[in-house]
Each structure stands twice: as structure tokens, then as C-alpha cells.
Design an enzyme around this catalytic site. Structure first.
Site: not given
Ligand code: S3P
Length: 448
Positions: A361, A31, A132, A179, A330, A36, A104, A405
Site C-alpha cells: 500500500r 470487518k 502476504r 492480527q 488501514d 471475530r 489476511g 481500500r
Molecule cells: C486487523 C488488523 C490490521 C488491519 C486489518 C485488520 C484486525 O492488520 O490492517 O485490516 O482485524 O486485526 P495488522 O494486524 O497486520 O496490522
């Protein structure tokens, strides 16, 4: 924009005891890498061919958003997509609200792109995403000159007034978040000069890897106790390059856990991404005594990949250090399910970031286990799971709270419980793992 939202509630009931699971399967594409690949291909000049793209709802939202920004994106076959990018700084203002659904990652990474282009846009999401926190990206991104107007508490919907000549950012992340790191780096792409992000602990580095793949100069240096620093030289010539997306280790986690727990099982998962910043779950499972073998380790599309053979065996408790959280953030719900089945008392440390995922979670995982007769405690940010030594009572109805999840974790628990487990809604599984129930059923899982 097409509507990808899950259309109706889809409950599921397990029918334990499960027969042994067996077979060789592929899980959908990663994912994080899929989001990206669409974003970077949309920003690059030229045509990128992506294979193995995750066609889950979260990623389809990113595809829609990048289309709304002017990228040409065509699905040619299963997982096979072609993207013609606009070129850095050349995106067009979207004509309508960008709806990022449940995702997110899509919302936060896109905020970095929108802030660094001279346009006005509005972003929203589903009821889960609208709860969020977005300040973690709007705070650092404001320093590039962009302005954000959010709801109370920094929540979506938000309006973004981006700038065509953003200032390069120098930012130290207050929490280890890939993120947020990625949002800052994406904004830095269109900024003149050097963008610098410090992270307190290493988080998944798919953004850095893919930026290099497209020709940007990205350097990573350790900062000792302080984590590490990533520097990006702004305004690179981003050139389209083909991308092969590996299987998602975070999706493989559910199949692996089921194979480890259901007696007599042996399942092989082909082509799983094994980026070391994503494999904390596998380390934790091995510490529990899991029989996990990696075969055919190889590099595909710049990422380490392997086939994972998971064979059922008795597992014991584990103490997962807080420092491991970024590499398995995750995977705590499914590890909690494994710990509930194992013998002994497990402790997972430093889970504060779990409170701001698709659901809270931490509390949702505690409820998932408690309604099924398992003793769980929370001490500060630690979760403590009392293993049943293979005697999970079950019988509960798990509220999945719009969180894919949790739904998959509960479905795995129900394969090894004494009494069936009900999952109130599995519709959100499609955000990350379309075909999950069919795949699990094909290897022998009993669901109805
Ligand atoms: C992700 C970063 C994680 C992860 C999310 C995917 C990403 O989040 O929980 O499912 O693709 O950069 P955080 O950056 O908030 O930890």
C-alpha cells in the site's frame, strides 16, 4: 465452499466536479469485529445471535471456514446471523482446503485456531493473500507444538498440523499487529495455563473485548516504554453471547473524506464504531482543520459508537507521528488523498507495515497520487504528500492491485479532480464495503 471471489473486472470513472454530497447513511459492519464474532461464536458453547454483521466477501470466507470446522452458521436476514458453536477444542477437521480469499485477518486469526486443535488442515487464498507474509503467525504458533508447511517465504497455501494439547505461548510481538496478537490469543484459548502476549504499541483490542464478553479472563497491563502485556487464562468456559457489530470506522473513512473534500457537502454517518484504538484518522483529520462532529456517543455491544457529521471545509497539511500508525493503519491511502487536496506538505511517518497489506500500500498509494499529477515522495518509511490546495489535476488510471481500500481512495480523489480519474477495477470493494458505489451515488457522487 461457495465461491465469493469478485467475478469480473468492474472499472469506474469519476465525473468531477461533484455536486455537494448530502444525506444520512449507515456504513456496513466492522470487518475486524465481524470476523471475530463468527470465530468466537463458533468456538463457544451455545447459540450466538449476531446483528450488523458485515456481509463482505472477507467475512463470508470466515463464515465458510467456521462451517467447515463444524460450527452451524445461518444467515437469517440482512446482517442478522445465528451461530451454534462447537465448544472449545471440539472443532472438526475440515474436509477440504480452507480458502480465505483476499482476507489476511481471516487467514491469520484462523491459523491460531487451527494450530490449537488436533487436526490437519490446508489454507489458501487469492493471488493477493498468497503473496502476504504468514511467518509472523507461523513462527509464534509453532511454539505451541503445531507444525506448518508453507510455500517459499512463508506464503500460502500452507498445511497446518495442529495439536489438541497446545502449550501456552509467551510472545513479544516484533511489530504492532492486532492480527498476530489475536492469532496467539486464539491459540491460547485451548492451552492449559496462561498465555502472555506483549505488544510494542497498543493495537485494536476487539479480540480482548470479545473474549471477555464470552466469559474468558483477559487482563491488560501497561509496560511503560515497552507497550503493554495481555494475559489470557487458558481453557475458559466460552459461553455464547449475542453481539451487535458497529459500523466500520475504516469504511466510514471514505464517506467522511468525500464529504470533507467536496465543497458544500454535509453527510451524517450513523452508528460508527469509535474504539479509541481505531480513531487515529479522525485525530489526523481534526489536526488538518476538519469539521467533524460526533453526536449521540453511546456504548453498543461493548464498543463505543457515535454518529459522525462531516461538513466540507478547507484543510491544511498534517504531520502524522509513527506512534499513531496502529490506530489508523488501514486509513493512510484515504488520508493521502485528503492531503493531496489540502494545502501544504503533509508527512506520514513510520509506514513500514503498509508494505504488507492487501497490496504494497505504500507504493500503491504513491502511484495512485502520482498518476493523477500529485507530487509524492518516500523517505525511508515516511510518505510526503504535496498538497494542491484544492487543485488536484487527476486524469490518471489507478491500478487497484486487488486492494479494496485503494479502489475507494481513488474514487474519492476523482470527485475533486479537474479531469476524471479512472479506477481500473472496483470489484474488490465488495471484500469490505458491499454497496459502496450505490451509497456514494445516493448521496450525490458522480461515478460511471
Ligand atoms: C486487523 C488488523 C490490521 C488491519 C486489518 C485488520 C484486525 O492488520 O490492517 O485490516 O482485524 O486485526 P495488522 O494486524 O497486520 O496490522
Amino acid at each position: 465452499m461457495e465461491n465469493h471471489a469478485p467475478s469480473s473486472v468492474r472499472p469506474l470513472v469519476s465525473t468531477p466536479p461533484s455536486t455537494p454530497l448530502s444525506g444520512t447513511v449507515h456504513v456496513p459492519g466492522d470487518k475486524s469485529i465481524s470476523h471475530r464474532s463468527l470465530m468466537f461464536a463458533g468456538l463457544a458453547r451455545g447459540e450466538t445471535v449476531i446483528t450488523g454483521l458485515l456481509e463482505g466477501e472477507d467475512v463470508l470466507r470466515t463464515a465458510d471456514a467456521m462451517r467447515a470446522l463444524g460450527a452451524q452458521i445461518v444467515r437469517e436476514d440482512d446482517g442478522h446471523w445465528r451461530v451454534r458453536g462447537r465448544g472449545l477444542g471440539q472443532l472438526q477437521e475440515p474436509a477440504d482446503v480452507l480458502d480465505m480469499g483476499n482476507s489476511g485477518t481471516a487467514a491469520r486469526l484462523l491459523a491460531g485456531i487451527l494450530a490449537s486443535h488436533g487436526m490437519t488442515s490446508v489454507m489458501t487464498g487469492d493471488a493477493s493473500l498468497r503473496k502476504r507474509p504468514m511467518r509472523r503467525v507461523t513462527d509464534p504458533l509453532s511454539a505451541c507444538g503445531a507444525t506448518f508447511l508453507t510455500r517459499e517465504g512463508g506464503r500460502l497455501p500452507m498445511a497446518i498440523r495442529g495439536v489438541s494439547d497446545p502449550a501456552p505461548l509467551h510472545y513479544r510481538l516484533p511489530v504492532a499487529s492486532a492480527q498476530v496478537k489475536s492469532a496467539v490469543l486464539l491459540a491460547g484459548l485451548n492451552a492449559q495455563g496462561e498465555t502472555r502476549v506483549e505488544e510494542p504499541a497498543a493495537t485494536r483490542d476487539h479480540t480482548e473485548n470479545m473474549l471477555r464478553h464470552f466469559g474468558a479472563q483477559v487482563d491488560v497491563a501497561p509496560l511503560g516504554e515497552l507497550g503493554r502485556v495481555i494475559t489470557l487464562q487458558g481453557r475458559p468456559e466460552l459461553v455464547a453471547r449475542d453481539i451487535v457489530v458497529p459500523g466500520d470506522p475504516s469504511s466510514a473513512a471514505f464517506v467522511i473524506a468525500a464529504a470533507l473534500l467536496v465543497p458544500g457537502s454535509r453527510v451524517t454517518i450513523i452508528g460508527v464504531g469509535l474504539n479509541p484504538l481505531r480513531t487515529g484518522l479522525f485525530d489526523s483529520l481534526r489536526e488538518m482543520g476538519a469539521d467533524l462532529v460526533i453526536e449521540n456517543a453511546r456504548i453498543e455491544g461493548g464498543e463505543p459508537v457515535g454518529d459522525i457529521v462531516a461538513t466540507a471545509c478547507a484543510l491544511h497539511a498534517v504531520d502524522v507521528p509513527a506512534a499513531r500508525a496502529p490506530s489508523m493503519i488501514d486509513e493512510y491511502p484515504i488520508l493521502a488523498v485528503v492531503a493531496a487536496h489540502a494545502s501544504g506538505v503533509s508527512r506520514f511517518r513510520g509506514l513500514e507495515e503498509l508494505r504488507v497489506k492487501e497490496s504494497d500500500r505504500l507504493s500503491a498509494t504513491v502511484s495512485l497520487l502520482r498518476v493523477n499529477g500529485i507530487t509524492v515522495e518516500v523517505e525511508g518509511d515516511d510518505m510526503i504528500v504535496h498538497g494542491t490546495g484544492g487543485a488536484v489535476p487527476g486524469g490518471g488510471t489507478v491500478e487497484t492491485r486487488m486492494d479494496h481500500r485503494l479502489a475507494m481512495s481513488a474514487s474519492v480523489l476523482g470527485l475533486v479532480s479537474r479531469v476524471p480519474v479512472t479506477v481500473d477495477d472496483t470489484a474488490f470493494i465488495d471484500t469490505s464495503f458491499p454497496g459502496y458505489i450505490d451509497l456514494m451515488t445516493a448521496i450525490g457522487a458522480g461515478f460511471r
